[in-house]
Design a protein around this motif. Structure first.
Motif, PDB file in Angstrom:
ATOM      1  N   ASN A 796     -67.128 -75.077  33.960  1.00 45.82           N
ATOM      2  CA  ASN A 796     -66.973 -76.024  32.918  1.00 45.82           C
ATOM      3  C   ASN A 796     -68.856 -75.825  32.303  1.00 45.82           C
ATOM      4  O   ASN A 796     -69.822 -76.079  32.686  1.00 45.82           O
ATOM      5  N   ALA A 797     -67.320 -75.675  30.975  1.00 49.26           N
ATOM      6  CA  ALA A 797     -69.312 -75.445  30.599  1.00 49.26           C
ATOM      7  C   ALA A 797     -69.227 -76.085  28.946  1.00 49.26           C
ATOM      8  O   ALA A 797     -68.083 -77.065  29.090  1.00 49.26           O
ATOM      9  N   ALA A 798     -70.517 -76.059  28.180  1.00 46.53           N
ATOM     10  CA  ALA A 798     -70.603 -76.855  26.976  1.00 46.53           C
ATOM     11  C   ALA A 798     -71.443 -75.893  26.227  1.00 46.53           C
ATOM     12  O   ALA A 798     -72.427 -75.736  27.084  1.00 46.53           O
ATOM     13  N   PHE A 799     -71.581 -76.123  24.659  1.00 43.81           N
ATOM     14  CA  PHE A 799     -71.625 -75.075  23.838  1.00 43.81           C
ATOM     15  C   PHE A 799     -72.732 -76.160  22.823  1.00 43.81           C
ATOM     16  O   PHE A 799     -72.125 -77.027  22.207  1.00 43.81           O
ATOM     17  N   PHE A 800     -74.128 -76.820  22.407  1.00 41.31           N
ATOM     18  CA  PHE A 800     -75.113 -77.349  22.298  1.00 41.31           C
ATOM     19  C   PHE A 800     -75.213 -76.749  21.137  1.00 41.31           C
ATOM     20  O   PHE A 800     -75.999 -75.458  20.646  1.00 41.31           O
ATOM     21  N   GLU A 801     -74.280 -76.743  19.760  1.00 42.15           N
ATOM     22  CA  GLU A 801     -74.901 -76.192  18.341  1.00 42.15           C
ATOM     23  C   GLU A 801     -75.924 -76.787  17.403  1.00 42.15           C
ATOM     24  O   GLU A 801     -76.772 -75.567  16.533  1.00 42.15           O
ATOM     25  N   SER A 805     -78.147 -82.097  19.333  1.00 43.91           N
ATOM     26  CA  SER A 805     -77.326 -82.721  19.840  1.00 43.91           C
ATOM     27  C   SER A 805     -77.203 -82.975  21.321  1.00 43.91           C
ATOM     28  O   SER A 805     -78.394 -82.371  21.792  1.00 43.91           O
ATOM     29  N   TYR A 806     -76.905 -84.433  22.428  1.00 43.92           N
ATOM     30  CA  TYR A 806     -76.848 -83.809  24.056  1.00 43.92           C
ATOM     31  C   TYR A 806     -75.698 -83.767  24.213  1.00 43.92           C
ATOM     32  O   TYR A 806     -74.666 -85.769  23.721  1.00 43.92           O
ATOM     33  N   GLY A 933     -77.295 -73.478  22.698  1.00 43.11           N
ATOM     34  CA  GLY A 933     -76.580 -72.875  23.500  1.00 43.11           C
ATOM     35  C   GLY A 933     -75.899 -72.710  24.772  1.00 43.11           C
ATOM     36  O   GLY A 933     -74.733 -73.781  24.404  1.00 43.11           O
ATOM     37  N   CYS A 934     -75.590 -72.815  25.532  1.00 41.25           N
ATOM     38  CA  CYS A 934     -74.725 -73.105  26.711  1.00 41.25           C
ATOM     39  C   CYS A 934     -75.285 -73.208  27.850  1.00 41.25           C
ATOM     40  O   CYS A 934     -76.409 -72.664  28.891  1.00 41.25           O
ATOM     41  N   ILE A 953     -65.794 -84.801  23.067  1.00 38.19           N
ATOM     42  CA  ILE A 953     -66.152 -86.235  22.030  1.00 38.19           C
ATOM     43  C   ILE A 953     -67.380 -86.266  21.040  1.00 38.19           C
ATOM     44  O   ILE A 953     -67.941 -87.458  20.774  1.00 38.19           O
ATOM     45  N   THR A 954     -67.654 -85.432  21.544  1.00 37.85           N
ATOM     46  CA  THR A 954     -69.878 -85.798  21.065  1.00 37.85           C
ATOM     47  C   THR A 954     -70.082 -84.450  19.792  1.00 37.85           C
ATOM     48  O   THR A 954     -69.570 -83.343  19.983  1.00 37.85           O
ATOM     49  N   PRO A 955     -70.168 -85.153  18.596  1.00 36.97           N
ATOM     50  CA  PRO A 955     -70.235 -84.269  17.528  1.00 36.97           C
ATOM     51  C   PRO A 955     -71.886 -83.039  17.929  1.00 36.97           C
ATOM     52  O   PRO A 955     -72.574 -83.377  18.909  1.00 36.97           O
ATOM     53  N   GLY A 956     -71.477 -81.651  17.626  1.00 35.68           N
ATOM     54  CA  GLY A 956     -73.083 -81.203  17.857  1.00 35.68           C
ATOM     55  C   GLY A 956     -73.026 -80.527  19.318  1.00 35.68           C
ATOM     56  O   GLY A 956     -73.421 -79.229  19.075  1.00 35.68           O
ATOM     57  N   VAL A 957     -71.889 -80.546  20.377  1.00 35.00           N
ATOM     58  CA  VAL A 957     -71.150 -79.842  21.314  1.00 35.00           C
ATOM     59  C   VAL A 957     -69.223 -79.350  21.190  1.00 35.00           C
ATOM     60  O   VAL A 957     -68.741 -80.235  21.079  1.00 35.00           O
ATOM     61  N   ARG A 958     -69.840 -78.251  21.875  1.00 37.01           N
ATOM     62  CA  ARG A 958     -68.584 -77.869  21.669  1.00 37.01           C
ATOM     63  C   ARG A 958     -68.466 -77.887  23.236  1.00 37.01           C
ATOM     64  O   ARG A 958     -68.652 -77.224  24.562  1.00 37.01           O
ATOM     65  N   PRO A 959     -66.982 -78.113  23.892  1.00 37.43           N
ATOM     66  CA  PRO A 959     -66.768 -77.079  24.669  1.00 37.43           C
ATOM     67  C   PRO A 959     -66.669 -76.155  25.209  1.00 37.43           C
ATOM     68  O   PRO A 959     -65.956 -75.453  24.743  1.00 37.43           O
TER      69      PRO A 959
END
Length: 1311
Positions: A796-801, A805-806, A933-934, A953-959
């Motif tokens: 389970n991860a998220a990529f912060f572009e 973003s947070y 990063g991730c 559902i968060t802008p600037g963050v990808r699942p």
């Protein structure tokens, strides 16, 4: 509000409380009345006063009389101010102010409370911190609201620090309200009995609450008797409260202990107790601590008939829990449900009977104790003149947690003689020394560091010397060395002063930390109040008239059943048997799933997994099957074998219960965390139906699901609630009118088997078979182990572009113990991982530089940082792990496998982490520099935060987060290639001679002398029927200018043939062991020239041990490496090109055409032993033969899978493979065929005929192949000679880039 308005409001509130308030805690919503304002001067006392105008009576907030407040004669930590509130009062707040018009104020202080003016008790915030913050000037009023109210008559304030440019100065106010209560005193022979009225209605909930103050460490507090002679007993034993369940038995049983709670309850202070009986459990509360226990079955419908308080009334056959030990002390507000029993006793109620001399007051004895707080504490007293005759008697009582410490020392008349009474290894020892030599040593007692009061007696007269502990016989010695102190000798208790040499006090032992009381010299009690007032002896670092002992193990901060031990100032957790680690046994020793073990490079086997990490679910032992792409968790139960059930007229049903190796909570946690779970349910039947009945009720069913489970009426492979089997779902049952094969009720064996895959119905708990009583009915069943795969948390991860973003989550609510772990990868040199704020408290984890991670926090003691600096960069776009733990003892931070950094917590500081903002991940709303990063597998106290769900559902963050091979590629061994997946990665072993999840398992086979494996590299095109010859152009032109060969072998045979590579042009490469047990490499790269023999100098290769060989050729240069020996280099002289590779043969060579007689003899000998990991460039002939045989591979004689790494040929996969139960032989009735799907006699006959025809056709094809004459066509040698000899391409000097067939239909040699 201004200070004047506040003062007016308080006056109004005070007048209103006097006129209208009912007093006490009964009915007052607000308890913050000023209590000091109208007290007379006689209610104030102090240790000293600077002058009459600085007296304690002037210490009232906002008053200017006298010198404007209290100041003592000396400004040191031995001063105090005491206030008498005239009666017991509920105190809720304290306010301080400096002395008016001066530079005198306190910056910190302690608060003490008492009911009697003696036996003071220190108020502690969070049960740890004692100091209160004071003032910063002389005018401002600083109010501190107590975390919990205190009931007391006396308050004493002790200054700790003050303005360094002034002196101690104080004005004081206390806030609270009136307190009323009903009190009863018991002398150890009195009691109170309450008999419930028969007309009272029974309730499902009963409660008993009270406050008690005891004068003895043990005694019966309460005995509640109900119907059927069952009773509950509350008893004090060594200062702990024990709850027993007891039943009248002729054996006189003492009862069963249900729970033990509390500690040091014999401190002569009030303690609150509440016992609640609910329908299923009992709640026992002692002060702030509550423990729940399940109600014994006998008490499920039990009610109280009679209560005996302070003693057990003799009745029935019950044996008292504590015989002859009644309660001695006081009780307050004794309530049964809503009835105040002491008040009823006052009113002479017929239901309440007072036995003996019970009083309605609390008259307690006064024991003045003294606390030795640190290594500088000591008490100095003069010796008695009567001791100069040699008759000495000293008695005292002490309590401590330390195993060692000096109790008493004094000098003797003999030159440099001294007496030492001390603790060592929790035993009492007496030692007499003179001039550095030990003249006498005595010891007695054991376990004296248990926190209990222990009495000590030292007696010396004439030639007799004795020491006694707790009135036992102790140790006695006859000595000619009498204890003769000098007239100037001093008694030193606990330790020595800093200027000890001049006072003839030497302490070679550890200082004493603990409490003492009842000091008696020649049977006369020492007045310690005189010591406090400076009228007797001397002291330092003492707290007089109180025992400040704290039980740091009750309640225990050691989690997960870790064992708590303590000293005076700290505690220690022994985690060795808990399965957890850390200062408080908080963090688990084990990974949370098999998936994590796998990605740390482990192989299949039994592992402990802790599904919730630091959570309450215990670690469990499971089998991890890592042989497949999916990593399986396998949990067995008590019966996974095939079980036969025969018909029995006496038995209508067969019941089977399944008990798993894991507990209920462990099973539920595994199932919840996994993406997929399954259990095989196999049922063989003959005239034994499952669901087919006339009334529609199922004949058989199973129970599955969490807790006790629910009845399920579907079978393996079908849908829940369908009342079908798998054949019904697929519409291929034996009889189409039924949904299960067994429901056809045939008099022959058939089966209904399949997988149960709905997680909410797993695991299978029991099985009921109902159709087994008819004549001829037979059945057999098997329930497989629970199998689960897919860790929903690990990937389970998220990529912060973007830096701004947070993600945000609810507040992290863990006040005492917290652990945070996650994985990250980034190319940035800094960024915020996590932050959660409170009013003052906070936690934060951040990447401060490319080589540093910081964990910072504040729990009220000021900000602290824990840093880890790494020797390698952390912004390398590879996964790195972070583990943080913060508990009451320390904070720790670990990054990857670098050494952990640890920051110890203050011994007397705040311990509760109080947060109230949202938890921010990857940045915050107020900080611009976020994380790029991730972040993966973020867990807080074992609970995974669903980053992917929030990221969607968060802008600037990808699942999710790609690019796992940058970190995990090293797990793919032996030329295996890392392949990216959506969640994770896999290893592609197609270009490896090995197999397995990580290409780590050798592919090896056991060869006999007749065993041969031939792998066809190149075949000619299909020949024309009219062609009389084959032109060379019909062969694929694969010309090698180099080879890369590796293999391992084990043999005792020499000579032995290992590998033979042939060509269409009579060229070859041979690898063999010669008769001298040495390796030979033979090259023939030109048909018109002799072969070249390369002999290795490594000897004894036929010694039965495993050897590894690597051979590399590039043009005319050949290198040979055997095991770890030095590489050997050779040069070829004949040619550098190996043309038109035909085949690769392992073991015996059946066709030796083109070889001379000597070489043909060697190749026909074959190989006896074990071969593994055979690789020729990108071809893996042994792997192809064992795992994926096709038309390219020909195997003659048996080839047995083996393991060259082990001493005996064995299946190397046996230890790792967990077979499905369906792989096992089916249950077969002798003489009867097993029916799986549709069956008829005609179908059977037709199948047999088809098999016979197929065998005949295959035989004919094989014969035709051997009859056909294949002619080899050779290239003209001039053509070969005409090729450019200047080409230095490696490894292939043609259009082929490797040993692969290039053409329209490109094929891999092994997939």
């Amino acid at each position: 509000m201004s200070l004047g308005n506040k003062r007016l409001a308080r006056m109004i509130a005070f007048v209103a409380s006097v006129l209208f308030g009912s007093g006490g805690t009964d009915g007052e919503d607000v308890c913050d009345n000023p209590l000091v304002y109208n007290l007379p001067p006689s209610s104030f006392r102090s240790s000293s006063q600077l002058s009459s105008s600085h007296g304690p009576g002037f210490a009232k907030v906002n008053r200017r009389e006298g010198a404007g407040g209290w100041s003592p004669l000396l400004s040191d930590k031995n001063q105090w101010l005491e206030v008498d509130l005239q009666k017991r009062t509920q105190i809720t707040a304290v306010a301080t102010q400096g002395r008016y018009g001066s530079s005198d104020w306190l910056t910190s202080y302690l608060l003490m409370f008492s009911d009697t003016g003696h036996n003071w008790r220190q108020y502690r915030q969070e049960d740890v911190l004692g100091a209160f913050p004071g003032n910063t000037n002389a005018d401002t009023v600083i109010q501190y609201k107590l975390d919990y109210p205190v009931i007391a008559r006396y308050l004493r304030l002790i200054p700790l620090d003050w303005n360094p440019t002034g002196r101690i100065g104080l004005r004081l106010e206390i806030y609270g309200c009136r307190y009323t209560s009903e009190v009863a005193g018991f002398d150890g022979r009195s009691s109170l009995v309450y008999r419930l009225s028969a007309r009272m209605s029974w309730t499902a909930r009963e409660s008993i609450s009270l406050k008690f103050k005891t004068f003895k460490a043990s005694g019966t507090l309460l005995h509640a008797k109900g119907q059927r002679d069952h009773s509950l007993n509350l008893a004090l034993e060594k200062g702990r409260l024990l709850l027993y369940h007891q039943q009248d038995l002729s054996s006189g049983s003492g009862g069963k202990l249900l729970v033990s709670l509390g500690s040091l309850l014999d401190d002569q202070h009030w303690h609150h107790v509440k016992l609640e009986r609910l329908s299923t459990h009992l709640n026992l509360t002692v002060d702030k601590n509550m423990q729940q226990v399940h109600v014994p079955a006998e008490l499920s419908h039990w009610h109280i008939h009679m209560l005996s308080v302070a003693a057990v009334q003799s009745h029935g056959l019950q044996t008292p829990i504590l015989p002859n030990r009644n309660f001695c002390g006081c009780l307050e507000n004794l309530l049964y449900n809503d009835f105040n029993l002491i008040k009823l006793a006052k009113q002479n109620s017929q239901q309440v009977i007072a036995v003996g001399n019970m009083t309605f007051s609390c008259n307690e004895p006064v024991f003045v104790a003294v606390t030795f707080t640190d290594s500088h504490s000591f008490l100095q007293l003069p010796v008695l003149t009567s001791w100069l005759s040699g008759i000495v008697s000293i008695t005292l009582q002490f309590r401590t947690w330390n195993k060692a410490g000096l109790l008493l020392t004094f000098g003797l008349q003999q030159q440099e003689g001294s007496v030492f009474l001390y603790l060592s290894e929790a035993r009492l020892r007496l030692q007499i020394r003179r001039a550095g030599n030990t003249l006498l040593e005595l010891s007695t007692g054991s376990g004296l560091n248990d926190g209990q009061w222990h009495s000590v007696e030292l007696n010396s007269k004439e030639n007799h010397l004795s020491i006694t502990v707790d009135r036992d016989e102790g140790a006695t010695a006859h000595t000619r060395t009498p204890l003769l102190p000098t007239a100037e000798s001093q008694l030193f208790f606990g330790g020595c002063p800093a200027q000890a040499v001049s006072l003839d006090c030497r302490n070679p032992f550890q200082e004493f930390q603990g409490c003492m009381r009842l000091l008696k010299l020649d049977s006369k009690t020492v007045d310690l109040i005189k010591v406090q007032d400076g009228r007797l002896g001397n002291y330092n670092g003492l707290q007089i008239d109180m025992c400040g002992i704290i039980d740091r193990c009750s309640p225990s901060h050691c989690e997960h059943e870790g064992t708590c031990t303590q000293s005076w100032s700290t505690f220690h957790c022994n985690c060795s048997k808990s399965g957890y680690r850390g200062a408080t046994c908080h963090s688990s020793n084990y990974e949370q799933s098999c998936e994590i073990y796998k990605h740390k490079g482990n192989t299949s086997g039994q592992y402990y997994i802790d599904v919730d990490g630091s959570g309450p679910v215990k670690p469990q032992l499971v089998y991890c099957n890592m042989t497949e792409n999916q990593t399986w968790i396998i949990i067995h139960h008590n019966n996974t074998d095939l079980t036969t059930v025969h018909s029995s007229p006496e038995t209508n049903q067969h019941f089977a219960n399944f008990h798993y190796t894991s507990e209920e909570k462990q099973l539920s946690a595994v199932i919840s965390q996994s993406e997929h779970c399954e259990q095989e349910l196999l049922y063989h039947c003959r005239r034994s139906r499952l669901f087919n009945t006339l009334d529609g009720a199922p004949l058989s069913w199973w129970v599955g699901g969490p807790a006790s489970g629910e009845i399920q009426n579907y079978w393996g492979g079908a849908l829940p609630g369908s009342r079908q089997c798998m054949c019904g779902l697929k519409d291929n049952c034996l009889d189409s009118s039924f949904y299960c094969n067994c429901d056809a009720d045939y008099n022959l064996w058939t089966n209904d088997s399949g997988l149960l895959t709905h997680k909410e119905n797993l695991p299978v708990r029991s099985l009921v078979l109902g159709d087994i009583h008819r004549p001829g009915s037979e059945a057999a069943y098997r329930v497989g182990p629970l199998r689960c795969h897919g860790d929903q948390n690990f990937w389970n991860a998220a990529f912060f572009e973007e830096e701004t973003s947070y993600l945000h989550f609810p507040t992290f609510q863990e006040e005492l113990n917290a652990d945070i772990s996650f994985l990250f990868k980034t190319t940035s040199s800094s960024g915020l991982f996590l932050e959660n704020l409170g009013i003052k408290d906070f936690i934060r984890i951040e990447l401060s530089s490319s080589t540093e991670v910081i964990f910072s926090f504040d729990v009220g003691n000021g900000p602290l940082e824990v840093k880890v600096r790494t020797s390698l960069p952390l912004n390398d776009n590879r996964w790195h792990s972070v583990q943080v733990e913060r508990n009451v003892k320390e904070a720790s931070l670990q990054v990857d496998d670098f050494p952990a950094a640890i920051q110890e917590a203050p011994s007397d500081g705040f311990i509760h982490l109080q947060l109230n903002s949202q938890l921010f991940i990857g940045g915050t709303a107020s900080r611009q520099k976020g994380f790029l990063g991730c972040i993966r597998s973020l867990q807080l106290n074992g609970v995974t935060l669903n980053l992917e769900e929030r990221a969607r559902i968060t802008p600037g963050v990808r699942p999710g987060c790609p690019g796992h091979c940058s970190s995990y590629a090293t797990l793919c061994q032996n030329q295996g290639r890392c392949m990216e997946k959506a969640n994770g990665f896999s290893c592609d072993c197609s270009q490896s001679a090995h197999t397995g999840v990580f290409c780590h398992k050798e592919v090896s086979g056991s060869f006999k002398s007749t065993t041969s494996i031939t792998y066809i590299v190149t075949e000619p095109y299909e020949m024309s029927r009219n062609s009389s010859y084959l032109h060379s152009s019909i062969y694929l032109d694969i010309t090698l200018r180099g080879e890369d060969i590796s293999l391992s072998f084990r043999t005792s045979q020499s000579p032995a043939m290992l590998l033979y590579v042939s060509s269409f042009y009579r060229e070859y490469l041979i690898l063999l062991i010669n008769k001298h047990d040495e390796l030979e490499v033979r090259y023939k790269l030109h048909s018109n020239r002799d072969e070249e023999v390369l002999n290795s100098r490594v000897m004894n290769l036929a010694d039965g041990r495993l050897h590894s060989v690597t051979i590399r050729r590039q043009a005319d240069s050949v290198s040979v490496q055997i095991d770890k020996n030095a590489r050997e280099d050779f040069n070829l002289t004949s040619d550098v090109e190996f043309n038109n590779i035909k085949s690769i043969t392992l073991g015996r060579l059946s066709e030796s055409e083109g070889l001379d007689a000597n070489l043909a003899g060697l190749t026909s000998i074959g190989f006896t032993g074990c071969l593994s990991g055979v690789r020729f460039n990108s071809i893996y002939p042994l792997k192809a033969a064992l795992l994926h045989p096709d038309s390219r591979v020909t195997v003659t004689s048996p080839l047995v899978p083996s393991s060259c790494a082990s001493s005996s040929p064995a299946d190397s996969y046996a230890a790792e493979t967990t077979h499905s139960l369906s792989d096992q032989p089916h249950f077969v009735d002798p003489g009867q065929p097993l029916v799986n799907t549709s069956r008829s006699d005609s179908a059977l006959i037709g199948g047999v005929i088809a098999v016979v025809i197929f065998v005949i056709m295959c035989t004919a094809a094989i014969m035709a192949r051997f009859i056909c004459i294949r002619k080899e066509t050779y290239r003209n040698q001039e053509v070969k000679a005409a090729k450019s000899e200047d080409s230095h391409e490696f490894p292939v000097s043609s259009q082929a880039g490797s040993l692969r067939v290039q053409g329209e239909n490109q094929k891999e040699f092994f997939i």
